[in-house]
Scaffold this motif. Structure first.
Motif, PDB file in Angstrom:
ATOM      1  N   PHE A  68       0.841  -1.196   0.000  1.00 37.55           N
ATOM      2  CA  PHE A  68       0.000   0.000   0.000  1.00 37.55           C
ATOM      3  C   PHE A  68       0.879   1.249   0.000  1.00 37.55           C
ATOM      4  O   PHE A  68       1.955   1.255   0.578  1.00 37.55           O
ATOM      5  CB  PHE A  68      -0.858   0.052   1.277  1.00 37.55           C
ATOM      6  CG  PHE A  68      -1.695  -1.177   1.524  1.00 37.55           C
ATOM      7  CD1 PHE A  68      -1.133  -2.307   2.097  1.00 37.55           C
ATOM      8  CD2 PHE A  68      -3.038  -1.190   1.192  1.00 37.55           C
ATOM      9  CE1 PHE A  68      -1.898  -3.448   2.340  1.00 37.55           C
ATOM     10  CE2 PHE A  68      -3.812  -2.323   1.431  1.00 37.55           C
ATOM     11  CZ  PHE A  68      -3.237  -3.442   1.997  1.00 37.55           C
ATOM     12  N   MET A  85       1.130  -6.214   3.860  1.00 37.00           N
ATOM     13  CA  MET A  85       0.232  -7.075   4.620  1.00 37.00           C
ATOM     14  C   MET A  85       0.297  -8.473   4.023  1.00 37.00           C
ATOM     15  O   MET A  85       0.401  -8.637   2.806  1.00 37.00           O
ATOM     16  CB  MET A  85      -1.204  -6.532   4.553  1.00 37.00           C
ATOM     17  CG  MET A  85      -2.206  -7.263   5.396  1.00 37.00           C
ATOM     18  SD  MET A  85      -3.799  -6.385   5.416  1.00 37.00           S
ATOM     19  CE  MET A  85      -4.420  -6.765   3.785  1.00 37.00           C
ATOM     20  N   GLU A  90      -2.632  -7.858   9.777  1.00 39.88           N
ATOM     21  CA  GLU A  90      -2.053  -6.572  10.082  1.00 39.88           C
ATOM     22  C   GLU A  90      -1.295  -5.965   8.915  1.00 39.88           C
ATOM     23  O   GLU A  90      -0.597  -6.661   8.178  1.00 39.88           O
ATOM     24  CB  GLU A  90      -1.068  -6.714  11.239  1.00 39.88           C
ATOM     25  CG  GLU A  90      -1.684  -7.117  12.541  1.00 39.88           C
ATOM     26  CD  GLU A  90      -0.627  -7.170  13.617  1.00 39.88           C
ATOM     27  OE1 GLU A  90      -0.296  -8.297  14.024  1.00 39.88           O
ATOM     28  OE2 GLU A  90      -0.143  -6.100  14.014  1.00 39.88           O
ATOM     29  N   GLN A  91      -1.407  -4.645   8.816  1.00 38.70           N
ATOM     30  CA  GLN A  91      -0.526  -3.896   7.935  1.00 38.70           C
ATOM     31  C   GLN A  91       0.652  -3.387   8.763  1.00 38.70           C
ATOM     32  O   GLN A  91       0.489  -2.955   9.897  1.00 38.70           O
ATOM     33  CB  GLN A  91      -1.257  -2.688   7.326  1.00 38.70           C
ATOM     34  CG  GLN A  91      -2.320  -3.073   6.321  1.00 38.70           C
ATOM     35  CD  GLN A  91      -2.873  -1.883   5.576  1.00 38.70           C
ATOM     36  OE1 GLN A  91      -2.161  -0.936   5.238  1.00 38.70           O
ATOM     37  NE2 GLN A  91      -4.174  -1.933   5.315  1.00 38.70           N
ATOM     38  N   PHE A  92       1.837  -3.442   8.133  1.00 47.01           N
ATOM     39  CA  PHE A  92       3.056  -2.935   8.763  1.00 47.01           C
ATOM     40  C   PHE A  92       3.620  -1.821   7.891  1.00 47.01           C
ATOM     41  O   PHE A  92       3.694  -1.954   6.666  1.00 47.01           O
ATOM     42  CB  PHE A  92       4.077  -4.060   8.925  1.00 47.01           C
ATOM     43  CG  PHE A  92       3.631  -5.112   9.897  1.00 47.01           C
ATOM     44  CD1 PHE A  92       2.919  -6.215   9.466  1.00 47.01           C
ATOM     45  CD2 PHE A  92       3.906  -4.984  11.245  1.00 47.01           C
ATOM     46  CE1 PHE A  92       2.488  -7.184  10.358  1.00 47.01           C
ATOM     47  CE2 PHE A  92       3.489  -5.949  12.153  1.00 47.01           C
ATOM     48  CZ  PHE A  92       2.774  -7.042  11.715  1.00 47.01           C
ATOM     49  N   PHE A  93       4.046  -0.761   8.548  1.00 41.40           N
ATOM     50  CA  PHE A  93       4.419   0.452   7.848  1.00 41.40           C
ATOM     51  C   PHE A  93       5.926   0.665   7.786  1.00 41.40           C
ATOM     52  O   PHE A  93       6.666   0.307   8.711  1.00 41.40           O
ATOM     53  CB  PHE A  93       3.773   1.665   8.516  1.00 41.40           C
ATOM     54  CG  PHE A  93       2.325   1.822   8.147  1.00 41.40           C
ATOM     55  CD1 PHE A  93       1.364   1.049   8.753  1.00 41.40           C
ATOM     56  CD2 PHE A  93       1.946   2.722   7.162  1.00 41.40           C
ATOM     57  CE1 PHE A  93       0.029   1.168   8.394  1.00 41.40           C
ATOM     58  CE2 PHE A  93       0.622   2.858   6.804  1.00 41.40           C
ATOM     59  CZ  PHE A  93      -0.344   2.088   7.417  1.00 41.40           C
TER      60      PHE A  93
END
Lengths: 108, 112
Positions: B33, B94, B100-103
């Motif tokens: 993303f 993800m 979970e999304q990780f940034f």
């Protein structure tokens, strides 16, 4: 589209105080998460909590999916808890929706 | 290093120039993303990708182009930068289990 409302928008606490942050969604979402953005801008995962309750140290979160809200509890706040807290969810597909955040300042 | 990285971390450019922001993840996550963060708007989704060669628009895609030729990379290109694209850009990934999304650490872009 789905609306996400976080409250309160701003919060000032004395160190050691407790607080509750709220996230309301106008419609059902999946994959609800809470993040902390620290003063350096880094986004830190706090909880993945599509439903139920989770705890991690002084933090805990509860999501009531049927009523489309989630709560983040911070107990015994510390100055390092300062920053912005975001909730986010997927309303279907992968178009993630973020709330505007709660800005927290913890005074020593 | 394992995780998700972004480069450059800071970029200053001029109106009309092409700029590419890089995002690399080592987890082999299927989903990636791109978000922008502006004061008063929180994070808004620009584009996302479900796999290599599969991309789709998010909330604010105008003025941006993405590609995903390899699973681990997801570059974001501003073909002709405008001042309104001054922002902090975050990449996230993800896994296929869709949790979970990780940034990444973010890229601060200034367009003069």
């Amino acid at each position: 589209g789905i609306q996400v409302e976080q409250s309160p928008p701003d919060l000032i606490l004395q160190e050691g105080a407790n607080s509750t942050l709220r996230c309301n969604f106008s419609d059902s979402v999946n994959n609800l998460q809470w993040f902390h953005q620290n003063p350096w801008g880094q986004l830190i995962n706090l909880f993945y909590i599509p439903s139920g309750t989770k705890q991690n140290g002084r933090l805990s979160a509860t999501t009531v999916a049927t009523e489309r809200y989630s709560l983040l509890y911070i107990s015994s706040s510390q100055t390092t808890d300062s920053g912005v807290y975001f909730c986010a969810g997927l309303p279907g597909g992968f178009k993630t929706i973020f709330g505007a955040g709660t800005r927290l300042f913890v005074k020593a | 290093d394992a995780g998700i990285t972004q480069s450059p971390r800071y970029k200053i450019t001029e109106t009309g120039r092409q700029v590419t922001l890089m995002c690399h993840q080592t987890w082999s996550h299927s989903y990636m993303f791109w978000y922008r963060q502006d004061l008063g708007h929180g994070l808004r989704l620009i584009y996302y990708s479900a796999a290599a060669d599969i991309t789709d628009k998010g909330e604010v895609p105008d003025g941006y182009v993405v590609s995903r030729s390899k699973t681990e990379n997801f570059p974001l290109t501003l073909e002709s930068a405008t001042r309104s694209q001054t922002s902090v850009y975050f990449c996230a990934s993800m896994s296929e289990s869709e949790d979970e999304q990780f940034f990444g650490p973010g890229t601060r872009l200034t367009v003069l």
